[in-house]
Design an enzyme around this catalytic site. Structure first.
Site, mmCIF file in Angstrom:
data_model
loop_
_atom_site.group_PDB
_atom_site.id
_atom_site.type_symbol
_atom_site.label_atom_id
_atom_site.label_comp_id
_atom_site.label_asym_id
_atom_site.label_seq_id
_atom_site.Cartn_x
_atom_site.Cartn_y
_atom_site.Cartn_z
ATOM 1 N N LYS A 32 -15.649 75.318 38.064
ATOM 2 C CA LYS A 32 -15.743 76.775 37.795
ATOM 3 C C LYS A 32 -14.785 77.627 38.303
ATOM 4 O O LYS A 32 -14.208 77.410 39.461
ATOM 5 C CB LYS A 32 -17.158 77.193 38.691
ATOM 6 C CG LYS A 32 -17.530 78.694 38.432
ATOM 7 C CD LYS A 32 -18.600 78.945 39.238
ATOM 8 C CE LYS A 32 -18.108 79.430 40.707
ATOM 9 N NZ LYS A 32 -17.886 80.936 40.574
ATOM 10 N N ASP A 59 -16.737 81.793 35.202
ATOM 11 C CA ASP A 59 -17.788 82.611 35.485
ATOM 12 C C ASP A 59 -17.252 84.170 35.717
ATOM 13 O O ASP A 59 -17.099 84.466 36.802
ATOM 14 C CB ASP A 59 -18.165 82.214 36.960
ATOM 15 C CG ASP A 59 -19.232 82.859 37.576
ATOM 16 O OD1 ASP A 59 -20.065 83.381 36.956
ATOM 17 O OD2 ASP A 59 -19.425 82.658 38.850
ATOM 18 N N LYS A 61 -19.207 86.702 34.324
ATOM 19 C CA LYS A 61 -20.211 87.866 34.446
ATOM 20 C C LYS A 61 -19.893 89.078 33.878
ATOM 21 O O LYS A 61 -19.980 90.068 34.369
ATOM 22 C CB LYS A 61 -20.425 88.316 36.177
ATOM 23 C CG LYS A 61 -21.043 86.731 36.850
ATOM 24 C CD LYS A 61 -21.246 87.257 38.332
ATOM 25 C CE LYS A 61 -21.616 86.071 39.258
ATOM 26 N NZ LYS A 61 -20.608 85.129 39.314
ATOM 27 N N ASP A 64 -21.029 95.004 29.801
ATOM 28 C CA ASP A 64 -20.405 96.260 29.358
ATOM 29 C C ASP A 64 -20.951 96.560 28.054
ATOM 30 O O ASP A 64 -22.132 95.899 27.727
ATOM 31 C CB ASP A 64 -18.763 96.080 29.170
ATOM 32 C CG ASP A 64 -18.121 97.320 29.103
ATOM 33 O OD1 ASP A 64 -18.360 98.305 28.761
ATOM 34 O OD2 ASP A 64 -17.123 97.140 29.948
ATOM 35 N N THR A 115 -27.559 85.431 44.076
ATOM 36 C CA THR A 115 -28.048 84.767 45.042
ATOM 37 C C THR A 115 -27.713 85.580 46.401
ATOM 38 O O THR A 115 -28.201 85.136 47.514
ATOM 39 C CB THR A 115 -27.440 83.337 45.183
ATOM 40 O OG1 THR A 115 -26.242 83.169 44.924
ATOM 41 C CG2 THR A 115 -28.172 82.528 43.974
ATOM 42 N N ARG A 205 -17.979 75.977 48.710
ATOM 43 C CA ARG A 205 -17.742 75.811 50.217
ATOM 44 C C ARG A 205 -18.009 74.720 50.708
ATOM 45 O O ARG A 205 -17.337 74.148 51.917
ATOM 46 C CB ARG A 205 -18.497 77.125 51.128
ATOM 47 C CG ARG A 205 -17.813 78.500 50.494
ATOM 48 C CD ARG A 205 -18.694 79.516 51.417
ATOM 49 N NE ARG A 205 -18.518 81.024 50.441
ATOM 50 C CZ ARG A 205 -19.157 82.172 50.946
ATOM 51 N NH1 ARG A 205 -19.956 81.987 52.214
ATOM 52 N NH2 ARG A 205 -18.844 83.095 50.424
#
Length: 224
Positions: A32, A59, A61, A64, A115, A205
Site C-alpha cells: 500500500k 491509498d 482517498k 472532489d 480509524t 507499523r
C-alpha cells in the site's frame, strides 16, 4: 488472494520502502502506497515499487467534484493499481464517475470513516449517530454507486459483510493484542478482522517499525 496482508509503506524514501518491502515480500500479499509517498514521488515512485512484482494499493482517498475525481482516476490508469481509495463522503455521482473512469482490473473502494476518528469526532463535524451508523450508511451508498467495496475499521466489517455479501472490504488500523494503538481509536487484531469478513488487511507499523520486520510479518501471517 491467498495472503490478504497489504504492507503500508508509509515512508517518504523510495530506497527505504523498497528495502522494507523486499525483506517481507514472501509474507505479504501486496503493498500500500499512501498520500505521503505519492506526493513525494508520484508515478515514478509507484513504478519503482511495482518492480517488486506485487499488487499495488494506491491509498489516495480521492475526494472532489465528480469530474475532477474521474480525471484523477484516468491519470493513474498507466500505474495499473490493484486497489484505489476514494471518499464515500464525496457522494453517489462522484463514486459512480470514479468507478467508470477506473481501469478494468482496478478495484475502487470508498473510505467510510477514518480509524483515527470516534463518535465524538463524528459529532464535532455535525454528523448525527454513532460511527457504526455512519459506516453502515456510507457502505450502503457505496454499494448502490457500483463500487467494489469500502474501507472500514474492524469494528464494523462484520456488520457490513452481512449487509453486502459480495463486497470487497479493506480494514486498516490493525494491531496485535497488547500492542500500542498509536493514533488509532477503533482497532482490532488481524485475525479478528479476517474472521469478520475483511478481504484486505492493511498493516503498517506492526511490521515497518518492528525490530525485525521479517519476523513480525511471519508472526502476523501465522495468525491468519
Amino acid at each position: 488472494m491467498s495472503n490478504p496482508i497489504f504492507l503500508a509503506l508509509d515512508v517518504p524514501q523510495i530506497d527505504a520502502a523498497k528495502e522494507l518491502a523486499g525483506k517481507v515480500k514472501g509474507h505479504v500479499g501486496g503493498l500500500k502506497l499512501g498520500l505521503e509517498f505519492f506526493c513525494a514521488h508520484g508515478h515514478h515512485g509507484v513504478h519503482e515499487i511495482a518492480q517488486l512484482g506485487m499488487p499495488i494499493f494506491l491509498d489516495l482517498k480521492l475526494h472532489d467534484i465528480p469530474n475532477t475525481v474521474a480525471g484523477a482516476m484516468q491519470a493513474i490508469h498507466v500505474l495499473e493499481p490493484a486497489i484505489v481509495t476514494i471518499h464515500a463522503g464525496g457522494g453517489r455521482a462522484m463514486m459512480e464517475d470514479a468507478k467508470a473512469a477506473a481501469g478494468e482490473n482496478t478495484r475502487v473502494v470508498a473510505v467510510t470513516m477514518l480509524t483515527s476518528l470516534d463518535d465524538r469526532d463524528l459529532s464535532a463535524t455535525g454528523v448525527q449517530g454513532s460511527a457504526h451508523d455512519q459506516v453502515m450508511r456510507l457502505a450502503e451508498l457505496a454499494e448502490r454507486s457500483g463500487l467494489d467495496g469500502i474501507v472500514c475499521s474492524g469494528h464494523e466489517v462484520g456488520a457490513v459483510h452481512k449487509q453486502w455479501k459480495h463486497g470487497y472490504f479493506v480494514v486498516p488500523g490493525l494491531r496485535l493484542a497488547g500492542n500500542s494503538v498509536g493514533d488509532q481509536k477503533r482497532v482490532v487484531t488481524p485475525r479478528q478482522a479476517r474472521d469478520d469478513g475483511a478481504s484486505v488487511l492493511v498493516i503498517g507499523r506492526e511490521i515497518s517499525r518492528a525490530e525485525d520486520p521479517l519476523t513480525a510479518a511471519r508472526m502476523i501471517e501465522a495468525t491468519l
